[in-house]
Design a protein around this motif. Structure first.
Motif, PDB file in Angstrom:
ATOM      1  N   SER A   1       0.844  -1.193   0.000  1.00 21.21           N
ATOM      2  CA  SER A   1       0.000   0.000   0.000  1.00 21.21           C
ATOM      3  C   SER A   1       0.880   1.244   0.000  1.00 21.21           C
ATOM      4  O   SER A   1       1.971   1.273   0.576  1.00 21.21           O
ATOM      5  CB  SER A   1      -0.911   0.000   1.225  1.00 21.21           C
ATOM      6  OG  SER A   1      -1.622   1.213   1.291  1.00 21.21           O
ATOM      7  N   HIS A   2       0.365   2.327  -0.653  1.00 22.66           N
ATOM      8  CA  HIS A   2       1.096   3.585  -0.721  1.00 22.66           C
ATOM      9  C   HIS A   2       0.621   4.577   0.339  1.00 22.66           C
ATOM     10  O   HIS A   2       1.061   5.722   0.358  1.00 22.66           O
ATOM     11  CB  HIS A   2       0.936   4.211  -2.112  1.00 22.66           C
ATOM     12  CG  HIS A   2       1.571   3.385  -3.198  1.00 22.66           C
ATOM     13  ND1 HIS A   2       2.928   3.311  -3.379  1.00 22.66           N
ATOM     14  CD2 HIS A   2       1.009   2.598  -4.149  1.00 22.66           C
ATOM     15  CE1 HIS A   2       3.189   2.513  -4.416  1.00 22.66           C
ATOM     16  NE2 HIS A   2       2.044   2.073  -4.885  1.00 22.66           N
ATOM     17  N   ALA A   3      -0.287   4.139   1.210  1.00 23.86           N
ATOM     18  CA  ALA A   3      -0.785   5.039   2.254  1.00 23.86           C
ATOM     19  C   ALA A   3       0.333   5.332   3.248  1.00 23.86           C
ATOM     20  O   ALA A   3       1.120   4.453   3.616  1.00 23.86           O
ATOM     21  CB  ALA A   3      -1.984   4.415   2.965  1.00 23.86           C
ATOM     22  N   THR A   4       0.373   6.595   3.704  1.00 28.04           N
ATOM     23  CA  THR A   4       1.453   7.007   4.605  1.00 28.04           C
ATOM     24  C   THR A   4       1.341   6.369   5.975  1.00 28.04           C
ATOM     25  O   THR A   4       2.349   6.221   6.671  1.00 28.04           O
ATOM     26  CB  THR A   4       1.449   8.538   4.754  1.00 28.04           C
ATOM     27  OG1 THR A   4       0.167   8.966   5.207  1.00 28.04           O
ATOM     28  CG2 THR A   4       1.769   9.198   3.422  1.00 28.04           C
ATOM     29  N   ASP A   5       0.124   6.015   6.405  1.00 28.32           N
ATOM     30  CA  ASP A   5      -0.043   5.452   7.740  1.00 28.32           C
ATOM     31  C   ASP A   5       0.039   3.931   7.748  1.00 28.32           C
ATOM     32  O   ASP A   5      -0.132   3.309   8.797  1.00 28.32           O
ATOM     33  CB  ASP A   5      -1.397   5.887   8.322  1.00 28.32           C
ATOM     34  CG  ASP A   5      -2.554   5.505   7.405  1.00 28.32           C
ATOM     35  OD1 ASP A   5      -2.288   5.118   6.245  1.00 28.32           O
ATOM     36  OD2 ASP A   5      -3.705   5.596   7.856  1.00 28.32           O
ATOM     37  N   ALA A   6       0.250   3.311   6.581  1.00 30.66           N
ATOM     38  CA  ALA A   6       0.302   1.847   6.520  1.00 30.66           C
ATOM     39  C   ALA A   6       1.671   1.357   6.975  1.00 30.66           C
ATOM     40  O   ALA A   6       2.707   1.972   6.685  1.00 30.66           O
ATOM     41  CB  ALA A   6       0.030   1.362   5.100  1.00 30.66           C
ATOM     42  N   GLU A   7       1.688   0.265   7.700  1.00 26.71           N
ATOM     43  CA  GLU A   7       2.937  -0.337   8.133  1.00 26.71           C
ATOM     44  C   GLU A   7       3.569  -1.087   6.967  1.00 26.71           C
ATOM     45  O   GLU A   7       2.888  -1.840   6.269  1.00 26.71           O
ATOM     46  CB  GLU A   7       2.676  -1.304   9.295  1.00 26.71           C
ATOM     47  CG  GLU A   7       2.373  -0.622  10.608  1.00 26.71           C
ATOM     48  CD  GLU A   7       3.592   0.110  11.143  1.00 26.71           C
ATOM     49  OE1 GLU A   7       4.732  -0.345  10.864  1.00 26.71           O
ATOM     50  OE2 GLU A   7       3.410   1.142  11.814  1.00 26.71           O
ATOM     51  N   PRO A   8       4.844  -0.888   6.736  1.00 25.74           N
ATOM     52  CA  PRO A   8       5.500  -1.623   5.639  1.00 25.74           C
ATOM     53  C   PRO A   8       5.536  -3.111   5.939  1.00 25.74           C
ATOM     54  O   PRO A   8       5.719  -3.531   7.090  1.00 25.74           O
ATOM     55  CB  PRO A   8       6.908  -1.019   5.593  1.00 25.74           C
ATOM     56  CG  PRO A   8       7.124  -0.456   6.964  1.00 25.74           C
ATOM     57  CD  PRO A   8       5.776   0.006   7.438  1.00 25.74           C
ATOM     58  N   SER A   9       5.345  -3.905   4.893  1.00 26.74           N
ATOM     59  CA  SER A   9       5.358  -5.357   5.074  1.00 26.74           C
ATOM     60  C   SER A   9       6.780  -5.904   5.119  1.00 26.74           C
ATOM     61  O   SER A   9       7.027  -6.957   5.692  1.00 26.74           O
ATOM     62  CB  SER A   9       4.589  -6.032   3.931  1.00 26.74           C
ATOM     63  OG  SER A   9       5.154  -5.668   2.676  1.00 26.74           O
ATOM     64  N   ARG A  10       7.734  -5.186   4.503  1.00 26.12           N
ATOM     65  CA  ARG A  10       9.126  -5.631   4.498  1.00 26.12           C
ATOM     66  C   ARG A  10      10.051  -4.431   4.651  1.00 26.12           C
ATOM     67  O   ARG A  10       9.723  -3.316   4.254  1.00 26.12           O
ATOM     68  CB  ARG A  10       9.476  -6.360   3.194  1.00 26.12           C
ATOM     69  CG  ARG A  10       8.732  -7.673   2.980  1.00 26.12           C
ATOM     70  CD  ARG A  10       9.176  -8.319   1.691  1.00 26.12           C
ATOM     71  NE  ARG A  10       8.480  -9.567   1.431  1.00 26.12           N
ATOM     72  CZ  ARG A  10       8.684 -10.325   0.345  1.00 26.12           C
ATOM     73  NH1 ARG A  10       9.571  -9.934  -0.565  1.00 26.12           N
ATOM     74  NH2 ARG A  10       8.017 -11.444   0.182  1.00 26.12           N
ATOM     75  N   TRP A  11      11.198  -4.713   5.229  1.00 25.33           N
ATOM     76  CA  TRP A  11      12.252  -3.710   5.354  1.00 25.33           C
ATOM     77  C   TRP A  11      13.504  -4.236   4.649  1.00 25.33           C
ATOM     78  O   TRP A  11      13.856  -5.400   4.786  1.00 25.33           O
ATOM     79  CB  TRP A  11      12.583  -3.437   6.833  1.00 25.33           C
ATOM     80  CG  TRP A  11      11.504  -2.700   7.580  1.00 25.33           C
ATOM     81  CD1 TRP A  11      10.460  -3.246   8.259  1.00 25.33           C
ATOM     82  CD2 TRP A  11      11.376  -1.287   7.694  1.00 25.33           C
ATOM     83  NE1 TRP A  11       9.677  -2.279   8.805  1.00 25.33           N
ATOM     84  CE2 TRP A  11      10.211  -1.047   8.480  1.00 25.33           C
ATOM     85  CE3 TRP A  11      12.110  -0.197   7.242  1.00 25.33           C
ATOM     86  CZ2 TRP A  11       9.779   0.226   8.795  1.00 25.33           C
ATOM     87  CZ3 TRP A  11      11.674   1.073   7.566  1.00 25.33           C
ATOM     88  CH2 TRP A  11      10.524   1.279   8.329  1.00 25.33           C
ATOM     89  N   PHE A  12      14.128  -3.379   3.880  1.00 29.72           N
ATOM     90  CA  PHE A  12      15.369  -3.742   3.193  1.00 29.72           C
ATOM     91  C   PHE A  12      16.483  -2.828   3.687  1.00 29.72           C
ATOM     92  O   PHE A  12      16.337  -1.602   3.705  1.00 29.72           O
ATOM     93  CB  PHE A  12      15.219  -3.591   1.670  1.00 29.72           C
ATOM     94  CG  PHE A  12      14.220  -4.542   1.074  1.00 29.72           C
ATOM     95  CD1 PHE A  12      14.605  -5.810   0.661  1.00 29.72           C
ATOM     96  CD2 PHE A  12      12.890  -4.166   0.930  1.00 29.72           C
ATOM     97  CE1 PHE A  12      13.683  -6.674   0.116  1.00 29.72           C
ATOM     98  CE2 PHE A  12      11.966  -5.024   0.375  1.00 29.72           C
ATOM     99  CZ  PHE A  12      12.366  -6.293  -0.028  1.00 29.72           C
TER     100      PHE A  12
END
Length: 301
Positions: A1-12
Motif C-alpha cells: 500500500s502507498h498510504a502514509t499510515d500503513a505499516e511496511p510489510s518488508r524492510w530492506f
C-alpha cells in the motif's frame, strides 16, 4: 500500500556503494556547450560507454585513429588515460586556427593528447605493442565517407609521395568500409599489448558477419538502432595471449545462443520485429534440419 499510515510489510537494509554521476557528466560534456564539434561528433554518453568497455584506467595509453573533434578521446582523458589521436582530415588533425581539438580539452580542463597527426589508418606509424586500448568510430559512409590517401588510376589506388610537408593536403580516394575494418584490426594486432582492448562501431549488414582476427577474441557486439534504415554494432574485442584459442561465429549471436540453435526463450527476448523474424526463420531452418520429414510426407508436399 502507498498510504502514509500503513505499516511496511518488508524492510530492506542496504549500503550505498557510490552515487551515480551520469546526469552531471552528461550536462558537463554536452555537445551543445562544446566549443569545437563536427557533424560526426560522438554523443558524450556513448563515448563514455566506449571508454568503459575499453577498460580504460588512469595511465592507460589510448589511441583513436579516427579522432575527428576528439569526443572519444575526451571520454578517455576523463578516466585518466594518456591519449593520442590521428585523422586523415587536416581540419581535425592540425592546430591551425583559433578553435580546434585542443580547445575542447582546454575547455574541460583535461590533459590534451600527447600527439595528434594527420595520418591514414593504412600507414603504419605507431610503435608495436605499446597501446592499452584503441577506441574509435570509423567512417562507414553515412555521415562521413570512408577514404584513404591515394589517387584512383586504372582501377588501382596509387599512393601519394610521402615526402610532402607543411600545409600540403594529399589527395584522397573512396575506400570500402570493410577495408577500413580489416585495416583497423591489423593496426590493433600490431600496436596493442596482449590483453589490450579494441572498441569500435561498425554498420550492421544483413546477414550480419562479425569481424574476426586470429589474435583477437570477440567479447561483445551491442546493437544500436540509429534510424529506420541504419543499425550499427558496438564491437568490443580483446587481444589474446599467444596461447589462447580463438572462438568465432559467422552470424550475430542472440542472447548467447549460437546461430541455428536459437531457443524459443531467447526468441521472445528479441524486441525488434525484423530481428525476431530473421531469428525465427533461422530457428525453423535448424529445426527442420534436425527433424527431417519422412519420405511419404515429403512426397505429399
Amino acid at each position: 500500500s502507498h498510504a502514509t499510515d500503513a505499516e511496511p510489510s518488508r524492510w530492506f537494509v542496504a549500503r550505498r556503494v557510490c552515487k551515480s554521476r551520469r546526469k552531471e557528466l552528461m550536462n558537463h560534456y554536452a555537445l551543445v556547450e562544446r566549443p569545437f564539434k563536427a557533424p560526426t561528433s560522438m554523443d558524450p554518453c556513448l563515448a563514455l560507454v566506449m571508454a568503459n568497455m575499453a577498460e580504460i584506467k588512469p595511465g592507460s595509453l589510448v589511441l583513436d585513429p579516427f579522432m575527428g573533434s576528439g569526443s572519444v578521446l575526451i571520454a578517455a582523458a576523463h578516466l585518466g588515460a594518456t591519449v593520442m589521436g590521428a585523422d586523415l582530415d587536416p581540419r581535425f588533425s592540425s592546430l591551425q586556427g583559433e578553435v580546434g581539438w585542443r580547445t575542447n580539452f582546454d575547455f574541460y580542463g583535461l590533459a590534451p593528447p600527447v600527439t595528434v597527426v594527420q595520418s591514414d589508418v593504412h600507414h603504419r606509424i605507431w610503435r608495436n605493442r605499446v597501446l592499452d586500448s584503441i577506441v574509435c568510430d570509423p567512417p562507414y559512409g553515412c555521415r562521413a565517407r570512408a577514404r584513404t590517401l591515394g589517387v584512383k588510376e586504372g582501377g588501382e589506388t596509387k599512393q601519394p609521395d610521402p615526402c610532402h610537408q607543411g600545409d600540403h593536403r594529399p589527395q584522397t580516394t573512396a575506400v570500402d568500409c570493410n577495408d577500413i575494418i580489416d585495416t583497423l584490426l591489423e593496426l590493433a594486432a600490431t600496436t596493442l599489448v596482449p590483453g589490450g582492448k579494441l572498441v569500435f562501431w561498425m554498420p550492421k549488414a544483413s546477414p550480419c558477419v562479425l569481424p574476426r582476427h586470429e589474435e583477437f577474441v570477440l567479447e561483445a557486439a551491442s546493437e544500436q538502432v540509429v534510424n529506420s534504415g541504419l543499425r550499427r554494432l558496438l564491437i568490443s574485442m580483446r587481444k589474446m595471449e599467444p596461447s589462447t584459442p580463438a572462438v568465432w561465429t559467422d552470424e550475430f549471436v542472440v542472447s548467447g545462443v549460437e546461430p541455428g540453435t536459437l531457443s524459443k526463450t531467447a526468441l521472445k527476448k528479441l524486441k525488434n520485429k525484423r530481428a525476431r523474424k530473421e531469428a525465427r526463420q533461422s530457428w525453423l531452418v535448424s529445426k527442420r534440419a534436425a527433424n527431417p520429414a519422412p519420405p511419404e510426407a515429403q512426397g505429399s508436399d
